[in-house]
Motif scaffolding. Structure first.
Motif, PDB file in Angstrom:
ATOM      1  N   LEU A 206       0.856  -1.138   0.083  1.00  0.00           N
ATOM      2  CA  LEU A 206      -0.099   0.070  -0.183  1.00  0.00           C
ATOM      3  C   LEU A 206       0.959   1.252   0.000  1.00  0.00           C
ATOM      4  O   LEU A 206       0.440   2.306  -0.821  1.00  0.00           O
ATOM      5  CB  LEU A 206      -0.946   0.200   1.062  1.00  0.00           C
ATOM      6  N   SER A 207       1.900   1.297   0.575  1.00  0.00           N
ATOM      7  CA  SER A 207       2.848   2.388   0.718  1.00  0.00           C
ATOM      8  C   SER A 207       3.417   2.879  -0.641  1.00  0.00           C
ATOM      9  O   SER A 207       3.468   3.932  -1.198  1.00  0.00           O
ATOM     10  CB  SER A 207       3.934   2.127   1.748  1.00  0.00           C
ATOM     11  N   ALA A 208       3.599   1.587  -1.323  1.00  0.00           N
ATOM     12  CA  ALA A 208       4.266   1.831  -2.644  1.00  0.00           C
ATOM     13  C   ALA A 208       3.131   2.392  -3.698  1.00  0.00           C
ATOM     14  O   ALA A 208       3.329   3.313  -4.631  1.00  0.00           O
ATOM     15  CB  ALA A 208       4.728   0.476  -3.251  1.00  0.00           C
ATOM     16  N   VAL A 209       1.821   1.913  -3.482  1.00  0.00           N
ATOM     17  CA  VAL A 209       0.815   2.418  -4.331  1.00  0.00           C
ATOM     18  C   VAL A 209       0.756   3.737  -4.144  1.00  0.00           C
ATOM     19  O   VAL A 209       0.187   4.680  -4.994  1.00  0.00           O
ATOM     20  CB  VAL A 209      -0.625   1.549  -3.858  1.00  0.00           C
ATOM     21  N   PHE A 210       0.581   4.376  -2.916  1.00  0.00           N
ATOM     22  CA  PHE A 210       0.178   5.766  -2.191  1.00  0.00           C
ATOM     23  C   PHE A 210       1.277   6.576  -2.910  1.00  0.00           C
ATOM     24  O   PHE A 210       1.029   7.764  -3.033  1.00  0.00           O
ATOM     25  CB  PHE A 210       0.061   5.670  -0.902  1.00  0.00           C
ATOM     26  N   SER A 211       2.474   6.123  -3.029  1.00  0.00           N
ATOM     27  CA  SER A 211       3.548   6.925  -3.236  1.00  0.00           C
ATOM     28  C   SER A 211       3.841   7.126  -4.660  1.00  0.00           C
ATOM     29  O   SER A 211       4.696   8.068  -5.309  1.00  0.00           O
ATOM     30  CB  SER A 211       4.922   6.716  -2.831  1.00  0.00           C
ATOM     31  N   HIS A 212       3.182   6.171  -5.639  1.00  0.00           N
ATOM     32  CA  HIS A 212       3.362   6.370  -7.046  1.00  0.00           C
ATOM     33  C   HIS A 212       2.182   7.648  -7.683  1.00  0.00           C
ATOM     34  O   HIS A 212       1.176   7.762  -7.076  1.00  0.00           O
ATOM     35  CB  HIS A 212       2.669   5.146  -7.558  1.00  0.00           C
ATOM     36  N   PRO A 213       2.947   8.402  -8.586  1.00  0.00           N
ATOM     37  CA  PRO A 213       2.158   9.404  -8.882  1.00  0.00           C
ATOM     38  C   PRO A 213       0.986   9.216  -9.603  1.00  0.00           C
ATOM     39  O   PRO A 213      -0.204  10.037  -9.489  1.00  0.00           O
ATOM     40  CB  PRO A 213       2.958  10.049 -10.057  1.00  0.00           C
ATOM     41  N   GLY A 214       0.802   7.913 -10.133  1.00  0.00           N
ATOM     42  CA  GLY A 214      -0.756   7.615 -10.693  1.00  0.00           C
ATOM     43  C   GLY A 214      -1.663   7.406  -9.647  1.00  0.00           C
ATOM     44  O   GLY A 214      -3.052   7.655 -10.052  1.00  0.00           O
ATOM     45  N   PHE A 215      -1.356   7.226  -8.544  1.00  0.00           N
ATOM     46  CA  PHE A 215      -2.408   7.050  -7.427  1.00  0.00           C
ATOM     47  C   PHE A 215      -3.354   8.251  -7.397  1.00  0.00           C
ATOM     48  O   PHE A 215      -4.578   8.137  -7.109  1.00  0.00           O
ATOM     49  CB  PHE A 215      -1.779   6.695  -6.260  1.00  0.00           C
ATOM     50  N   ALA A 216      -2.760   9.653  -7.476  1.00  0.00           N
ATOM     51  CA  ALA A 216      -3.432  10.663  -7.325  1.00  0.00           C
ATOM     52  C   ALA A 216      -4.474  10.760  -8.311  1.00  0.00           C
ATOM     53  O   ALA A 216      -5.540  11.281  -8.137  1.00  0.00           O
ATOM     54  CB  ALA A 216      -2.611  12.135  -7.460  1.00  0.00           C
ATOM     55  N   ALA A 217      -4.008  10.402  -9.537  1.00  0.00           N
ATOM     56  CA  ALA A 217      -5.074  10.485 -10.769  1.00  0.00           C
ATOM     57  C   ALA A 217      -6.252   9.335 -10.670  1.00  0.00           C
ATOM     58  O   ALA A 217      -7.322   9.694 -10.653  1.00  0.00           O
ATOM     59  CB  ALA A 217      -4.420  10.017 -12.004  1.00  0.00           C
ATOM     60  N   ALA A 218      -5.930   8.245  -9.906  1.00  0.00           N
ATOM     61  CA  ALA A 218      -6.841   7.190  -9.620  1.00  0.00           C
ATOM     62  C   ALA A 218      -8.002   7.843  -8.751  1.00  0.00           C
ATOM     63  O   ALA A 218      -9.059   7.580  -8.932  1.00  0.00           O
ATOM     64  CB  ALA A 218      -6.415   6.135  -9.034  1.00  0.00           C
ATOM     65  N   CYS A 219      -7.415   8.476  -7.676  1.00  0.00           N
ATOM     66  CA  CYS A 219      -8.397   8.957  -6.796  1.00  0.00           C
ATOM     67  C   CYS A 219      -9.231  10.201  -7.460  1.00  0.00           C
ATOM     68  O   CYS A 219     -10.278  10.500  -6.999  1.00  0.00           O
ATOM     69  CB  CYS A 219      -7.678   9.688  -5.563  1.00  0.00           C
ATOM     70  N   ALA A 220      -8.444  10.991  -8.246  1.00  0.00           N
ATOM     71  CA  ALA A 220      -9.217  12.002  -8.853  1.00  0.00           C
ATOM     72  C   ALA A 220     -10.409  11.524  -9.903  1.00  0.00           C
ATOM     73  O   ALA A 220     -11.444  11.972 -10.018  1.00  0.00           O
ATOM     74  CB  ALA A 220      -8.284  12.851  -9.912  1.00  0.00           C
ATOM     75  N   GLU A 221     -10.052  10.273 -10.494  1.00  0.00           N
ATOM     76  CA  GLU A 221     -11.127   9.601 -11.152  1.00  0.00           C
ATOM     77  C   GLU A 221     -12.362   9.390 -10.423  1.00  0.00           C
ATOM     78  O   GLU A 221     -13.461   9.538 -10.722  1.00  0.00           O
ATOM     79  CB  GLU A 221     -10.515   8.449 -11.983  1.00  0.00           C
ATOM     80  N   LEU A 222     -12.033   8.904  -9.039  1.00  0.00           N
ATOM     81  CA  LEU A 222     -13.034   8.285  -8.231  1.00  0.00           C
ATOM     82  C   LEU A 222     -13.973   9.785  -7.839  1.00  0.00           C
ATOM     83  O   LEU A 222     -15.031   9.530  -7.653  1.00  0.00           O
ATOM     84  CB  LEU A 222     -12.675   7.742  -6.932  1.00  0.00           C
ATOM     85  N   ALA A 223     -13.092  10.974  -7.587  1.00  0.00           N
ATOM     86  CA  ALA A 223     -13.860  12.006  -7.248  1.00  0.00           C
ATOM     87  C   ALA A 223     -14.657  12.492  -8.341  1.00  0.00           C
ATOM     88  O   ALA A 223     -16.061  13.010  -8.066  1.00  0.00           O
ATOM     89  CB  ALA A 223     -12.805  13.171  -6.848  1.00  0.00           C
ATOM     90  N   GLU A 224     -14.422  12.347  -9.705  1.00  0.00           N
ATOM     91  CA  GLU A 224     -15.142  12.725 -10.670  1.00  0.00           C
ATOM     92  C   GLU A 224     -16.447  11.923 -10.807  1.00  0.00           C
ATOM     93  O   GLU A 224     -17.613  12.440 -10.923  1.00  0.00           O
ATOM     94  CB  GLU A 224     -14.359  12.678 -11.977  1.00  0.00           C
ATOM     95  N   LEU A 225     -16.295  10.709 -10.564  1.00  0.00           N
ATOM     96  CA  LEU A 225     -17.543   9.949 -10.222  1.00  0.00           C
ATOM     97  C   LEU A 225     -18.376  10.111  -9.283  1.00  0.00           C
ATOM     98  O   LEU A 225     -19.703  10.281  -9.426  1.00  0.00           O
ATOM     99  CB  LEU A 225     -16.984   8.367 -10.122  1.00  0.00           C
ATOM    100  N   ALA A 226     -18.069  10.560  -8.140  1.00  0.00           N
ATOM    101  CA  ALA A 226     -18.866  11.072  -6.959  1.00  0.00           C
ATOM    102  C   ALA A 226     -19.587  12.338  -7.383  1.00  0.00           C
ATOM    103  O   ALA A 226     -20.827  12.347  -7.037  1.00  0.00           O
ATOM    104  CB  ALA A 226     -17.670  11.391  -5.692  1.00  0.00           C
ATOM    105  N   ARG A 227     -18.849  13.247  -8.010  1.00  0.00           N
ATOM    106  CA  ARG A 227     -19.693  14.451  -8.421  1.00  0.00           C
ATOM    107  C   ARG A 227     -20.630  14.035  -9.589  1.00  0.00           C
ATOM    108  O   ARG A 227     -21.894  14.610  -9.514  1.00  0.00           O
ATOM    109  CB  ARG A 227     -18.497  15.536  -9.289  1.00  0.00           C
ATOM    110  N   ASP A 228     -20.410  13.087 -10.408  1.00  0.00           N
ATOM    111  CA  ASP A 228     -21.293  12.616 -11.276  1.00  0.00           C
ATOM    112  C   ASP A 228     -22.595  12.285 -10.587  1.00  0.00           C
ATOM    113  O   ASP A 228     -23.740  12.486 -10.808  1.00  0.00           O
ATOM    114  CB  ASP A 228     -21.002  11.598 -12.180  1.00  0.00           C
ATOM    115  N   HIS A 229     -22.449  11.452  -9.433  1.00  0.00           N
ATOM    116  CA  HIS A 229     -23.709  11.049  -8.603  1.00  0.00           C
ATOM    117  C   HIS A 229     -24.392  12.013  -7.781  1.00  0.00           C
ATOM    118  O   HIS A 229     -25.537  11.890  -7.569  1.00  0.00           O
ATOM    119  CB  HIS A 229     -23.052   9.795  -7.701  1.00  0.00           C
ATOM    120  N   TYR A 230     -23.569  12.874  -7.342  1.00  0.00           N
ATOM    121  CA  TYR A 230     -24.163  14.133  -6.769  1.00  0.00           C
ATOM    122  C   TYR A 230     -24.994  14.802  -7.674  1.00  0.00           C
ATOM    123  O   TYR A 230     -26.106  15.416  -7.368  1.00  0.00           O
ATOM    124  CB  TYR A 230     -22.959  14.905  -5.974  1.00  0.00           C
ATOM    125  N   ALA A 231     -24.491  15.094  -8.852  1.00  0.00           N
ATOM    126  CA  ALA A 231     -25.439  15.444  -9.953  1.00  0.00           C
ATOM    127  C   ALA A 231     -26.619  15.029 -10.191  1.00  0.00           C
ATOM    128  O   ALA A 231     -27.658  15.628 -10.414  1.00  0.00           O
ATOM    129  CB  ALA A 231     -24.394  15.942 -11.384  1.00  0.00           C
TER     130      ALA A 231
END
Length: 291
Positions: A206-231
């Motif tokens: 998990l520490s390696a996953v979190f430190s990878h630059p791509g993890f932030a993009a994965a979180c951003a993708e879930l955040a966009e999905l959450a915004r879609d469901h709020y809308a």
């Protein structure tokens, strides 16, 4: 029997049900209380009992203990739900649920769905493999609560059920993004591995996953999905009078503000927790004219 262990607890049945569920809600410190105060007394009591059920079942997964013991506790809850729908509940929370179940036709399968979702959390380690897996999980732990709430509020099933599902997804995705680091400490990762890999992160510690630059993009993708469901929830709520849905609108406003602040903080700083203070939650409620 004690809900957190499935073992007998002398004297527990003597607890007055309404006092018990009210105490569970009060001790949780949840902002849930604010939204519920606008409901008529009978519906408010139903929601307190539903919340107490969710809190007590959820505690089984979150508290220390062996997996086998947690499974036993959840099995005991399934048996108690069967007794509830047979009209013979034994525990304070289910005794408080008896009248709401009969009065508002609360669906049995939704209580069982919550238990099934908590059983996922109770595993020694949690890894969501796909986005579909995650959304099925959201449906159990959040959507099911929404379905029960729709009945307790007296909201029409159409679009009530769609609101419960959409808002359940939005809220649970927000919870997951808020608690990434906290969940990792107990070997839970709800950001799906297929999403993580899509952004170039190979499965490892998990520490390696979190430190990878791509993890932030994965979180951003879930955040966009959450915004879609709020809308989507916004569009569905527009079909109803907002006063009938006031508790739901309040909860959505608080979680939406949490998501906004998470995005403002950024996904490379998951070590920096985001929590809304009581004063901030009050401001959100007042801003939306909900108190």
């Amino acid at each position: 029997m004690a809900p957190n262990s499935g073992a007998p607890s002398p004297g527990r049945d003597a607890v007055e049900p309404w006092a018990h569920v009210r105490r569970v809600v009060a001790q949780s410190g949840t902002s849930f209380l604010w939204g519920m105060k606008v409901l008529p007394a009978e519906r408010r009591r139903a929601m307190y009992a539903i919340y107490a059920f969710c809190r007590e079942v959820d505690d089984i997964a979150d508290e220390p203990g062996e997996t086998a013991q947690k499974k036993q506790g959840l099995a005991a809850w399934r048996e108690e739900i069967a007794r509830l729908y047979a009209g013979e509940p034994q525990w304070p929370t289910t005794r408080a649920l008896l009248q709401p179940v009969q009065r508002f036709e609360l669906p049995r399968e939704e209580f069982l769905a919550v238990i099934d979702g908590v059983e996922i959390d109770a595993a020694p380690a949690v890894r969501m493999q796909t986005l579909d897996d995650l959304l099925r999980y959201c449906r159990k732990v959040a959507g099911a609560v929404g379905m029960l709430s729709i009945h307790a509020f007296g909201v029409p099933r159409d679009p009530g059920y769609q609101i419960a599902e959409a808002l359940g997804n939005a809220v649970q995705l927000t919870n997951i993004l808020r608690d990434v680091k906290e969940d990792a400490a107990i070997e839970r990762l709800y950001v799906p591995l297929e999403v993580v890999r899509r952004h170039g992160v190979e499965e490892s510690s998990l520490s390696a996953v979190f430190s990878h630059p791509g993890f932030a993009a994965a979180c951003a993708e879930l955040a966009e999905l959450a915004r879609d469901h709020y809308a989507r929830t916004d569009r569905l709520l527009a079909q109803l009078g907002w006063r009938q849905m006031r508790p739901i609108v309040l909860m959505m406003a608080v979680y939406r503000e949490t998501l906004r602040r998470l995005e403002e903080r950024g996904w490379t700083r998951i070590d920096s927790p985001v929590r809304l203070t009581r004063a901030r939650k009050l401001w959100v409620a007042l801003r939306h004219g909900l108190l």
